[in-house]
Scaffold this active site. Structure first.
Site, PDB file in Angstrom:
ATOM      1  N   SER A 175       2.441  -3.853  -7.848  1.00 11.65           N
ATOM      2  CA  SER A 175       2.553  -2.868  -6.762  1.00 11.65           C
ATOM      3  C   SER A 175       3.064  -3.451  -5.450  1.00 11.65           C
ATOM      4  O   SER A 175       3.557  -2.713  -4.611  1.00 11.65           O
ATOM      5  CB  SER A 175       1.211  -2.181  -6.532  1.00 11.65           C
ATOM      6  OG  SER A 175       0.285  -3.083  -5.985  1.00 11.65           O
TER       7      SER A 175
ATOM      8  N   LYS B 144      -2.455  -2.903  -0.836  1.00 13.42           N
ATOM      9  CA  LYS B 144      -1.443  -1.904  -0.462  1.00 13.42           C
ATOM     10  C   LYS B 144      -0.912  -2.194   0.934  1.00 13.42           C
ATOM     11  O   LYS B 144      -1.572  -2.822   1.748  1.00 13.42           O
ATOM     12  CB  LYS B 144      -2.034  -0.482  -0.489  1.00 13.42           C
ATOM     13  CG  LYS B 144      -2.527  -0.053  -1.855  1.00 13.42           C
ATOM     14  CD  LYS B 144      -1.391   0.040  -2.834  1.00 13.42           C
ATOM     15  CE  LYS B 144      -1.900   0.342  -4.233  1.00 13.42           C
ATOM     16  NZ  LYS B 144      -0.884   0.179  -5.233  1.00 13.42           N
TER      17      LYS B 144
END
Length: 122
Positions: free
Chosen positions: A47, A91
């Site tokens: 990610s 993130k």
């Protein structure tokens, strides 16, 4: 004879207590540093490519900025996964309160987009 043995035991106990105090102070410092200032964290996964390596990187995560509320656009944050609370995910912040964010719902299977306004967290 007895006085000499007592004197040796006293010195041994005094030295043991001093060493125990040094170890206890070190453990307290380690606890405070790890929980409130910064801690090493192993992160891995696709990610955050190309910023972070797929096979894993060690990050030194600091805890002060988030406690002061000074997290901003572009910052990399570690948060608990909403799907599995025992898992931490890495993130990058793409939008702050009031920003409009558009993202692909399922980038592998479709080009469908979803747009939303980032709301205030109370």
């Amino acid at each position: 004879m007895v006085a000499g043995n007592l004197w040796r035991w006293r010195n041994a106990v005094k030295e043991a207590l001093e060493r125990t105090a040094v170890v206890a102070k070190f453990l307290c410092l380690l606890h405070v540093t790890n929980n409130y200032i910064c801690s090493p964290t192993l992160v891995y996964g696709p990610s955050m490519l190309p910023t972070l390596n797929l096979t894993g990187d060690v990050l030194l995560t600091e805890h002060i900025t988030s406690r002061l509320g000074r997290v901003g656009l572009g910052d990399v944050v570690l948060v608990r996964s909403p799907e599995n609370p025992r898992k931490t995910v890495t993130k990058r912040i793409l939008g702050m309160e009031g920003d409009t964010v558009t993202f692909l719902v399922d980038p592998k299977n479709s080009d469908r987009c979803h747009t939303l306004v980032v709301c205030q967290i109370v």
